[in-house]
Design an enzyme around this catalytic site. Structure first.
Site, mmCIF file in Angstrom:
data_model
loop_
_atom_site.group_PDB
_atom_site.id
_atom_site.type_symbol
_atom_site.label_atom_id
_atom_site.label_comp_id
_atom_site.label_asym_id
_atom_site.label_seq_id
_atom_site.Cartn_x
_atom_site.Cartn_y
_atom_site.Cartn_z
ATOM 1 C CG ASP A 173 18.481 -33.002 80.985
ATOM 2 O OD1 ASP A 173 18.624 -34.130 81.473
ATOM 3 O OD2 ASP A 173 17.830 -32.784 79.943
ATOM 4 C CD GLU A 414 16.232 -24.043 80.708
ATOM 5 O OE1 GLU A 414 16.397 -24.843 81.626
ATOM 6 O OE2 GLU A 414 15.462 -24.222 79.762
ATOM 7 C CE1 TYR A 471 12.319 -28.796 75.497
ATOM 8 C CE2 TYR A 471 12.823 -26.912 76.909
ATOM 9 C CZ TYR A 471 13.239 -27.932 76.059
ATOM 10 O OH TYR A 471 14.580 -28.077 75.761
ATOM 11 C CD GLU A 506 17.365 -25.898 75.881
ATOM 12 O OE1 GLU A 506 16.460 -26.517 76.487
ATOM 13 O OE2 GLU A 506 18.481 -25.670 76.376
HETATM 14 C C1 BDP Z 1 16.240 -27.299 79.346
HETATM 15 C C2 BDP Z 1 17.739 -27.318 79.440
HETATM 16 C C3 BDP Z 1 18.380 -28.479 78.716
HETATM 17 C C4 BDP Z 1 17.571 -29.729 78.914
HETATM 18 C C5 BDP Z 1 16.197 -29.504 78.337
HETATM 19 C C6 BDP Z 1 15.299 -30.732 78.478
HETATM 20 O O1 BDP Z 1 18.309 -26.110 79.020
HETATM 21 O O2 BDP Z 1 19.703 -28.643 79.140
HETATM 22 O O3 BDP Z 1 18.178 -30.858 78.369
HETATM 23 O O4 BDP Z 1 15.565 -28.440 78.996
HETATM 24 O O5 BDP Z 1 14.603 -30.834 79.485
HETATM 25 O O6 BDP Z 1 15.752 -27.071 80.604
HETATM 26 O O7 BDP Z 1 15.325 -31.590 77.616
#
Ligand code: BDP
Length: 600
Positions: A173, A414, A471, A506
């Site tokens: 991404d 990931e 997330y 993240e």
């Molecule tokens: C994760 C990835 C990252 C993406 C992020 C997203 O590690 O590179 O930009 O999610 O979805 O899967 O914002």
């Protein structure tokens, strides 16, 4: 590989500037291409990705080869020296021609490489041509998808007869920027020269012992080393290629309080100065110790990404980013999803910023994004990255081994650790071991985990620290932060049983700067704040949780697709570094969270 420096034994001449440029339609370089061009050509700045430097959709989305060329003359004064051409990085694959002769090839877009100039070839004027290939596929890191559209492609099959434009399909991404992204230079050393310096140290009480190991091209001269403090005063010296130096009353490199010693090496006519900090790193139980104290990571995943330059080195931006980190009370970042410039690593040493250093192994997962919903495949049976993955781990550690700022290696982001768990173990175990073997300082090693099916990921459990991208409240339970908190709590109860230190590398929510609402919904600045508050409510209670790195420091460019509004908008800052509401929220939060002993 030593960073090129200038002193009375060595010269470094920058070849940065405006180069001649051509985008090629064909996928081969002809002899004519490698000789001085007579016909028309374009211009392109180096360093910089080429994609956004012009107003040209074809160039932005170019697939395949481009050529860069410039004239070079070497000062006569260097005729007795060894002269080396050095590239900080060329994304992704490079072939280098000197007066039409191939002198180097390099695979991978984020690490330096060099080629010695043949002394026969030193006089006269020269033509330097570099071909750059941006193609990504199942054998490259980062990985190119074999699904049209890449991770955000359509799940529907292509309509027969419709021709797509020839393009890369990133299995990741971020925009597939390409070109000569980092400085190019010619540097000189004496013919017999210092090749490498490896440093490790032990600290006991208030004293340290620095063990050094110097590699030289021959073994014809004596080697002398001196250890200088920050004021340039000599505090220890020794003879020989290997040895130990005592540093009584050592001043440690601390997060946000950097102190750098210099190792000055003299070997024959050559001399090199390596700045370095002394600090220890250790994982103990569920703690991550820096200089013996439990550290709490506060920071971000980042990108090398900016307007016009793409991924091109921008020292002003790097300085600004670190200033913003300090303004916010952060202490760390991860070099998601590839090694960053040597200039940035040196800056982090100087500024006391803690770094998780990542190889470009992103997209090593053939079951996510547009592949979801299809019959799962064994990523590790299909992917052809095994050898290159070893190479980038070796080369990254070789490049960054002496940096005090680097406290952990990340050998991937990931990856597909859950679909065929044992395949993932067979793939990652040797890589985990390799990283430990290669590092003279034996730093912790991690592999960043993808949200999904936790609980059966033995490849992650092999790692020294569990790094999670999560997330809850965005991709999972988006718009329902209560559910998000419950789900996060349930997952964290599992990680608590593993006895490992856990951190988030993240977590985040796309946020369009300027979208404001009193009662928040997804994509507003308010929701981004609510999202983080909800996560923190859970995370702050967990004693084994050792750090929070938000996704992302700033908005960044990605491929086009229905999930991205002119790029990924999860930044705490906009792409031009204006703070969103959440940047202020973190500023308040992080200034009250200490760098050490937060969870005790
Ligand atoms: C994760 C990835 C990252 C993406 C992020 C997203 O590690 O590179 O930009 O999610 O979805 O899967 O914002």
């Amino acid at each position: 590989m030593l960073y090129p420096i200038m002193n009375h034994a060595r010269t470094a001449i920058s070849l940065d500037g405006v180069w001649r440029f051509r985008a090629l339609r064909q996928l081969e370089v002809t002899e004519q291409d490698t000789l001085r061009w007579n016909g028309s050509y374009d211009t392109m700045a180096v360093p910089g990705s080429y994609n956004d430097q012009k107003e040209d959709e074809a160039l932005r989305d170019h697939y395949g080869l481009v050529l860069y060329q410039r004239d070079v003359s070497i000062p006569k004064s260097l005729s007795r020296e060894r002269v080396v051409l050095r590239f900080g990085s060329v994304t992704h694959h490079a072939a280098v021609y000197w007066n039409g002769k191939l002198i180097a090839r390099h695979r991978g877009g984020f690490l330096p490489f060099e080629a010695e100039i043949d002394p026969q070839d030193m006089e006269k004027n020269h033509v330097l041509t570099v071909s750059v290939d941006n193609r990504i596929d199942l054998s490259t890191l980062p990985v190119g998808s074999d699904n049209p559209g890449g991770i955000f492609g359509s799940a529907l099959p292509d309509i027969p007869g419709v021709q797509r434009k020839k393009q890369n399909y990133p299995n990741f991404d971020f925009f597939n920027y390409a070109g000569i992204a980092r400085p190019v230079l010619l540097y000189s050393t004496p013919k017999d020269y210092i090749q490498d310096i490896r440093l490790r140290y032990t600290v006991e009480g208030g004293d340290a012992v620095v063990q050094y190991d110097i590699e030289t091209s021959e073994e014809s001269s004596a080697c002398r080393v001196e250890l200088l403090d920050e004021g340039g005063n000599r505090i220890a010296e020794a003879e020989g290629r290997q040895g130990a130096l005592n540093v009584p009353g050592v001043r440690l490199w601390q997060p946000l309080d950097a102190y750098l010693y210099t190792l000055r090496v003299q070997y024959g006519d050559d001399e090199y100065e390596e700045p370095f900090g002394i600090r220890t790193v250790e994982v103990k139980g569920t703690q991550f110790l820096i200089n013996g104290r439990p550290f709490y990571f506060k920071g971000y995943g980042k990108h090398e990404d900016s307007e016009f330059r793409g991924r091109g080195l921008d020292n002003v931006l790097n300085i600004k980013d670190i200033a913003l980190m300090k303004w916010q009370g952060a202490n760390s970042f991860r070099t998601s999803h590839y090694p960053y410039s040597e200039e940035m690593m040196r800056l982090c040493d100087r500024e006391g910023i803690v770094v998780i250093d990542e190889v470009p192994a992103v997209g090593v997962n053939l079951n996510f994004g547009s592949a979801q919903g299809r019959e799962p495949v064994d990523t590790f049976a299909r992917i052809q990255t095994h050898e290159h993955h070893r190479e980038v781990i070796r080369d990254l550690i070789q490049r960054d081994k002496n940096h005090a700022c680097v406290v952990m290696w990340s050998i991937g982001n990931e990856s597909d650790t859950a679909t065929f768990p044992e395949s993932a173990v067979s793939y990652y175990k040797p890589l985990y071991e390799l990283a430990h073997e290669q590092d003279p300082q034996n730093r912790p090693v991690t592999l960043v985990g993808l949200q999904g099916r936790y609980g059966n990921e033995p490849a992650l459990l092999m790692m020294d620290v569990i790094c999670l991208n999560r997330y809850y409240g965005w991709y999972v339970y988006g718009g329902d932060l209560d559910a998000a908190k419950q789900a996060l709590k349930v997952e964290m109860d599992y990680w608590a049983t593993t006895g490992k230190p856990v951190m988030f590398t993240e977590y985040g929510a796309d946020t369009v700067a300027g979208l404001r609402l009193a009662t928040s919904v997804m994509f507003t600045e308010e929701y981004q704040v609510d999202y983080y508050k909800a996560n923190h409510e859970v995370l702050d209670e967990l004693p084994f949780f050792i750090g929070e790195q938000a996704w992302n420091f700033a908005d960044f460019a990605t491929s086009q697709g229905i999930n991205r509004v002119e790029g990924n908008k999860k930044g705490l800052f906009t792409r031009d570094r204006r703070p969103k509401l959440a940047a202020h929220y973190f500023r308040q939060r992080w200034h009250t969270i200490p760098d050490f002993e937060y969870k005790n």
